[in-house]
Design an enzyme around this catalytic site. Structure first.
Site, PDB file in Angstrom:
ATOM      1  N   LYS A   1      -3.227 -80.502  18.965  1.00  0.00           N
ATOM      2  CA  LYS A   1      -3.016 -78.928  19.209  1.00  0.00           C
ATOM      3  C   LYS A   1      -1.923 -78.898  20.350  1.00  0.00           C
ATOM      4  CE  LYS A   1      -7.182 -78.443  19.455  1.00  0.00           C
ATOM      5  NZ  LYS A   1      -8.122 -78.270  20.599  1.00  0.00           N
TER       6      LYS A   1
ATOM      7  N   ARG B   1     -13.250 -71.049  20.909  1.00  0.00           N
ATOM      8  CA  ARG B   1     -13.754 -72.238  19.988  1.00  0.00           C
ATOM      9  C   ARG B   1     -15.148 -71.831  19.315  1.00  0.00           C
ATOM     10  NH1 ARG B   1     -13.523 -77.458  23.587  1.00  0.00           N
ATOM     11  NH2 ARG B   1     -11.838 -76.384  24.674  1.00  0.00           N
TER      12      ARG B   1
ATOM     13  N   ARG C   1      -7.380 -94.604  21.506  1.00  0.00           N
ATOM     14  CA  ARG C   1      -6.537 -94.191  22.713  1.00  0.00           C
ATOM     15  C   ARG C   1      -6.556 -95.176  23.800  1.00  0.00           C
ATOM     16  NH1 ARG C   1      -6.883 -88.096  23.903  1.00  0.00           N
ATOM     17  NH2 ARG C   1      -5.533 -87.623  21.726  1.00  0.00           N
TER      18      ARG C   1
ATOM     19  N   ARG D   1     -10.561 -94.018  27.985  1.00  0.00           N
ATOM     20  CA  ARG D   1     -11.614 -93.097  28.792  1.00  0.00           C
ATOM     21  C   ARG D   1     -13.057 -93.292  28.281  1.00  0.00           C
ATOM     22  NH1 ARG D   1      -9.384 -86.669  28.079  1.00  0.00           N
ATOM     23  NH2 ARG D   1     -11.346 -86.643  28.051  1.00  0.00           N
TER      24      ARG D   1
ATOM     25  N   ARG E   1     -19.069 -84.601  19.560  1.00  0.00           N
ATOM     26  CA  ARG E   1     -18.130 -83.552  19.594  1.00  0.00           C
ATOM     27  C   ARG E   1     -17.534 -82.897  18.155  1.00  0.00           C
ATOM     28  NH1 ARG E   1     -16.277 -86.567  24.039  1.00  0.00           N
ATOM     29  NH2 ARG E   1     -14.278 -87.357  22.902  1.00  0.00           N
TER      30      ARG E   1
HETATM   31  P1  AMP Z   1     -10.595 -79.551  27.714  1.00  0.00           P
HETATM   32  O1  AMP Z   1      -9.346 -79.734  28.490  1.00  0.00           O
HETATM   33  O2  AMP Z   1     -10.294 -78.636  26.386  1.00  0.00           O
HETATM   34  O3  AMP Z   1     -11.306 -80.742  27.368  1.00  0.00           O
HETATM   35  O4  AMP Z   1     -11.668 -78.511  28.633  1.00  0.00           O
HETATM   36  C1  AMP Z   1     -12.190 -78.831  29.816  1.00  0.00           C
HETATM   37  C2  AMP Z   1     -13.413 -78.058  30.204  1.00  0.00           C
HETATM   38  O5  AMP Z   1     -12.926 -76.776  30.418  1.00  0.00           O
HETATM   39  C3  AMP Z   1     -14.353 -78.144  29.327  1.00  0.00           C
HETATM   40  O6  AMP Z   1     -15.419 -79.367  29.390  1.00  0.00           O
HETATM   41  C4  AMP Z   1     -15.117 -76.956  29.518  1.00  0.00           C
HETATM   42  O7  AMP Z   1     -15.963 -77.147  30.657  1.00  0.00           O
HETATM   43  C5  AMP Z   1     -13.950 -76.159  29.959  1.00  0.00           C
HETATM   44  N1  AMP Z   1     -13.668 -75.188  28.855  1.00  0.00           N
HETATM   45  C6  AMP Z   1     -12.429 -75.256  27.831  1.00  0.00           C
HETATM   46  N2  AMP Z   1     -12.279 -74.593  27.058  1.00  0.00           N
HETATM   47  C7  AMP Z   1     -13.521 -73.806  27.027  1.00  0.00           C
HETATM   48  C8  AMP Z   1     -13.852 -72.469  26.170  1.00  0.00           C
HETATM   49  N3  AMP Z   1     -13.460 -72.172  25.287  1.00  0.00           N
HETATM   50  N4  AMP Z   1     -15.189 -72.173  26.417  1.00  0.00           N
HETATM   51  C9  AMP Z   1     -15.825 -72.621  27.455  1.00  0.00           C
HETATM   52  N5  AMP Z   1     -15.485 -73.563  28.511  1.00  0.00           N
HETATM   53  C10 AMP Z   1     -14.367 -74.237  28.328  1.00  0.00           C
END
Ligand code: AMP
Length: 210
Positions: A13, A87, A121, A155, A166
């Site tokens: 994405k 999401r 990765r 990671r 996930r």
């Molecule tokens: P990511 O970079 O997508 O892994 O997001 C990092 C962190 O941001 C996640 O672990 C959440 O704490 C927060 N986050 C990202 N997207 C959302 C969402 N749609 N709703 C709530 N928290 C989010």
């Protein structure tokens, strides 16, 4: 053009978002990035970082407020590309109170491909080069960077169990949101198990034919 990118972890994405952002000259708004850059000196920012550090989703009302503030900036007048928010179906309904969407691009990859892409990765601890020991680009030696001989690191959250957890969450929480957009007739589903260039060509072709 107001777009949303959805897909399981490793679906590409972010990469496709960057390509579309350049092509259409509209900003790519990543929910994760919005959270990481939340100001730690404010009460709201402190809460955001507390949830992030705990590896949990930020509460919907705060996440929606962060996004609303970002969408109110001047660079979104011609549109935007959302990545990472909404999401869940609940977040989708909250978004509807702030803005509509023209198209939702769902990049579909199988759970097996997700596991290969994420657990394979590796990142060089010295120069930041990215490899994948199960797909490509494969390093010559699993543990050493081809470019600088730096150590390749995986990671901590890239274990098979964490990736599967996930993925299960994605199927349970994000698929109902995808179905919601399918019913609205704004979903564009693409096969993400192709090369980056081929995928972006397919997405651009479909967007331009609308
Ligand atoms: P990511 O970079 O997508 O892994 O997001 C990092 C962190 O941001 C996640 O672990 C959440 O704490 C927060 N986050 C990202 N997207 C959302 C969402 N749609 N709703 C709530 N928290 C989010």
């Amino acid at each position: 053009m107001k777009l949303l990118l959805v897909g399981n972890q490793g679906s590409g994405k972010g990469t496709q978002g960057k390509i579309l952002s350049q092509k259409y000259q509209i900003p790519l708004i990543s929910a994760g990035e919005l959270c990481r850059s939340a100001n730690k000196d404010t009460e709201q920012g402190k809460i955001v970082h507390r949830y992030m550090n705990a590896g949990e989703l930020v509460p919907d009302d705060i996440m929606t407020a962060l996004l609303k503030k970002r969408l109110d900036e001047n660079d979104t007048t011609d549109g935007f590309i959302l990545d990472g928010y909404p999401r869940t179906l609940a977040q989708g309904h909250l978004l509807e109170k702030i803005t509509d969407l023209d198209k939702v691009i769902y990049i579909n990859i199988s759970d097996n491909e997700v596991i290969k892409r994420i657990t394979g990765r590796r990142t060089c601890s010295k120069c930041g080069a990215i490899y994948n020991v199960l797909t490509s680009p494969k390093p010559k030696n699993e543990n050493i960077c081809d470019n600088c001989n730096g150590a390749l690191k995986k990671r901590k959250d890239a274990t098979k169990a964490a990736v599967k957890k996930r993925s299960t969450w994605f199927h349970e929480k994000t698929e109902p949101l995808i179905d919601h957009y399918r019913k609205q007739g704004i979903l564009m589903e693409v096969n993400g198990e192709v090369a980056i260039e081929e995928l972006s060509k397919q997405i651009l072709k479909e967007l331009n034919s609308q």
